[in-house]
Design a protein around this motif. Structure first.
Motif, mmCIF file in Angstrom:
data_model
loop_
_atom_site.group_PDB
_atom_site.id
_atom_site.type_symbol
_atom_site.label_atom_id
_atom_site.label_comp_id
_atom_site.label_asym_id
_atom_site.label_seq_id
_atom_site.Cartn_x
_atom_site.Cartn_y
_atom_site.Cartn_z
ATOM 1 N N VAL A 24 -48.017 42.271 64.019
ATOM 2 C CA VAL A 24 -48.770 43.435 63.555
ATOM 3 C C VAL A 24 -48.895 43.413 62.031
ATOM 4 O O VAL A 24 -49.965 43.668 61.469
ATOM 5 C CB VAL A 24 -48.097 44.748 64.025
ATOM 6 N N VAL A 30 -58.921 53.188 61.116
ATOM 7 C CA VAL A 30 -58.235 51.895 61.059
ATOM 8 C C VAL A 30 -56.752 52.061 61.432
ATOM 9 O O VAL A 30 -56.174 51.214 62.121
ATOM 10 C CB VAL A 30 -58.396 51.258 59.657
ATOM 11 N N GLN A 31 -56.169 53.165 61.025
ATOM 12 C CA GLN A 31 -54.780 53.432 61.444
ATOM 13 C C GLN A 31 -54.697 53.509 62.972
ATOM 14 O O GLN A 31 -53.808 52.926 63.583
ATOM 15 C CB GLN A 31 -54.283 54.739 60.835
ATOM 16 N N ASP A 32 -55.640 54.235 63.578
ATOM 17 C CA ASP A 32 -55.661 54.333 65.043
ATOM 18 C C ASP A 32 -55.824 52.953 65.685
ATOM 19 O O ASP A 32 -55.219 52.658 66.716
ATOM 20 C CB ASP A 32 -56.814 55.233 65.505
ATOM 21 N N PHE A 59 -54.857 50.048 64.477
ATOM 22 C CA PHE A 59 -53.604 49.289 64.418
ATOM 23 C C PHE A 59 -52.521 49.919 65.307
ATOM 24 O O PHE A 59 -51.656 49.221 65.813
ATOM 25 C CB PHE A 59 -53.124 49.150 62.974
ATOM 26 N N LEU A 60 -52.576 51.256 65.455
ATOM 27 C CA LEU A 60 -51.626 51.879 66.385
ATOM 28 C C LEU A 60 -51.849 51.362 67.798
ATOM 29 O O LEU A 60 -50.901 51.115 68.543
ATOM 30 C CB LEU A 60 -51.784 53.403 66.368
ATOM 31 N N CYS A 117 -50.368 48.017 68.084
ATOM 32 C CA CYS A 117 -48.901 48.053 68.236
ATOM 33 C C CYS A 117 -48.497 48.136 69.712
ATOM 34 O O CYS A 117 -47.435 47.664 70.089
ATOM 35 C CB CYS A 117 -48.315 49.252 67.494
ATOM 36 N N GLN A 126 -50.176 46.862 72.227
ATOM 37 C CA GLN A 126 -50.673 45.747 73.020
ATOM 38 C C GLN A 126 -49.656 44.624 73.084
ATOM 39 O O GLN A 126 -48.874 44.439 72.154
ATOM 40 C CB GLN A 126 -51.966 45.191 72.408
#
Lengths: 383, 180
Positions: free
Chosen positions: B21, B50-52, B54-55, B58, B60
């Motif tokens: 990540v 973009v935060q959503d 990458f969340l 996390c 996956q």
């Protein structure tokens, strides 16, 4: 290859996406067709203009956003089979525990029970006590501006002394707001997180002391331990991790509420409608006392804004005492202690309630600051 | 970087996931913010999107997304951005004032006025294209995605992508000529 107006071959060639078998044909056509060369040149110029024009300075996530993501990334990657196995194991475990529970001749209602809160209605000793109204100060009918404030120097001093387990005379003299702000509370009722831009919201599922975002407001409402028909609403506002925020919060009671009070605040200290600055890295807690019609579960709405942007209101719903979180129980203990201090004529009755809650908290797992605080409060109360 | 007040990851697979990540963020963070900002006209909202993204990453399994990570990230980011636009009912055409504000917010302090003007012009012209043409042009010209990656992001066929790019670029060329 036939070069027509709508044939994307020049664009495919430009982006090196033309199939290999068509490439030779295209190059041959390009050599002999000046119109195609003109088209390709124009496409190339257009591509160059827009590639350059759409360039913008590189931006990064805010550091708190990165921290949140990296915290989340540290959680183990759960395989679906693991989840299935975990669910199956949980069902089996609960089945065994339930069977064992059913085999017990008598339910143990003592200290080892899983429920931390006391239920005033079902506690025979407490329900026999005469009800006494809390000090009715600092509130207006149907509506209250909430004087959420950052921890005072006195609250911080109390916090330090508890962490070092030093005897503190502050327990005898600290007003309730300072007592509340000497601890970090995580309430397990409704919550809303305000992100950086105050444009998006989602439930708080984290137990961090401060919010990774601009602010987080968590609420939990339980029956008042010394007056079963009344309710205590606990609010905890987590400020931002690295940036200050300004907050304006009001409580609008539902029509069933007969009385609102803000324990620990006097008339002159009521905040009015002023915005309060919550410094980065701090949190603040507050209690609202409500008297309602019997069986009323919806107590009202919290309306609040962060940095000038309105947040979605939180509907405050009363839980059963048995569902209270550990931190809500501890806050109710602090309120009971404050009641003991404020009403000398009711001290024996309040002491009984205090002792019941304290015993349950000590029996359960909790931070050492809770245990230390209970010991100090008992000293003050001569228990 | 391990965030403050956090224990170190304890198991090798946790460490590997964390590194995956972190690496994905290091490589794609800026490009995704730039892309989302172009779609949303709001750099703070773009950061949230973009935060959503990458969340979601996390949560996956690395093996499920690693082979097509870039396209996966852009697809999630694009879907999230369009969700925001739908919710906010911001599908109206962006006018000159909005883009002027946007470019002023996004310009580096030392960036030339010419670049700002060029950006505003480009966005105004892109707004005149149908959404599917605009989508593929931004993914191709701003982000440099291949046709295959654009297919994975948008779900369009590669033949259609070539056609949309071609017609979109020709339309933009016409708009450039008209403007000059």
């Amino acid at each position: 290859m036939k070069a027509t107006k709508d044939n994307p071959a020049p664009t495919n060639f430009l982006f090196e996406e033309i199939p290999e078998q068509d490439r030779a044909d295209f190059l041959k056509e390009l050599e002999n067709n000046p119109e195609l060369r003109q088209t390709l040149e124009e496409l190339e110029q257009t591509k160059a203009f827009f590639s350059e024009a759409l360039r913008s300075p590189a931006k990064k996530l805010h550091s708190a956003q990165r921290d949140l993501l990296l915290n989340t990334a540290q959680q183990p990657d759960r395989h679906p089979m693991f989840v299935v196995f975990a669910v199956a194991a949980s069902i089996a475990l609960f089945g065994v525990l339930g069977w064992q529970f059913m085999q017990r001749p008598e339910r143990d209602t003592g200290k080892s029970g899983p429920v931390l809160a006391i239920d005033p209605k079902s506690d025979p000793l407490i329900s026999a006590l005469p009800e006494q109204e809390i000090l009715r100060i600092g509130a207006k009918e149907g509506y209250a501006h909430l004087p959420v404030a950052p921890p005072s120097a006195r609250a911080l001093e109390l916090r330090k002394s508890l962490e070092r387990d030093q005897a503190s005379e502050l327990f005898a003299v600290c007003p309730l707001p300072d007592l509340l702000n000497a601890f970090d509370h995580t309430y397990e009722g409704q919550a809303v997180i305000c992100r950086f831009t105050a444009k998006s919201w989602h439930p708080d599922v984290r137990a961090a002391v401060t919010s990774q975002h601009a602010a987080t407001l968590a609420v939990e409402a339980i029956p008042c331990p010394w007056k079963p028909t009344a309710s205590l609403v606990f609010l905890n506002l987590k400020g931002g991790l690295k940036a200050d925020c300004t907050v304006l919060a009001d409580f609008e009671a539902s029509p069933t509420v007969k009385l609102i009070s803000l324990p620990g605040f006097s008339e002159t200290k009521e905040s009015g409608a002023a915005e309060i600055r919550i410094p980065a890295g701090t949190q603040s807690s507050l209690v609202i006392y409500l008297e309602t019609s019997p069986h009323s579960q919806i107590l009202g709405q919290l309306k609040w804004s962060v940095n000038g942007s309105a947040a979605p209101p939180i509907t405050v719903q009363r839980k059963a005492a048995a569902e209270a979180s550990r931190d809500a129980c501890f806050t109710s203990l602090l309120c009971t202690f404050d009641e003991w201090r404020a009403n000398p004529e009711q001290r024996p009755a309040r002491a009984i309630v205090f002792d019941r809650i304290a015993n349950r908290l000590i029996a359960g797992e909790g931070p050492t600051t809770y245990t230390n605080a209970i010991r100090h409060m008992r000293t003050v109360m001569n228990l | 970087m391990i965030p403050e007040n956090q224990e170190e990851p304890r198991h090798p697979h946790e460490l590997a996931h964390y590194a995956f990540v972190e690496r994905a963020m290091a490589v794609h963070e800026s490009a995704l913010i730039r892309y989302a900002t172009t779609l949303l006209n709001d750099s703070e909202l773009a950061r949230d999107v973009v935060q959503d993204t990458f969340l979601k990453l996390c949560k996956q399994r690395e093996s499920a997304v690693r082979p097509r990570l870039k396209a996966w990230l852009f697809k999630v980011c694009r879907n999230r951005a369009y969700d925001h636009l739908r919710k906010a009912k911001r599908t109206e055409r962006l006018d000159e004032i909005k883009w002027a504000k946007f470019s002023a917010e996004n310009a580096a302090p030392d960036e030339s006025a010419l670049q700002q003007e060029r950006f505003e012009r480009a966005m105004r012209m892109l707004e005149r294209l149908p959404r599917n043409q605009r989508d593929v042009i931004i993914l191709k010209l701003q982000q440099g995605l291949s046709y295959k990656e654009i297919r994975q992001v948008t779900g369009l066929s590669e033949g259609n992508i070539g056609f949309l790019l071609h017609t979109g670029l020709k339309r933009l060329r016409g708009l450039l000529d008209d403007a000059s």
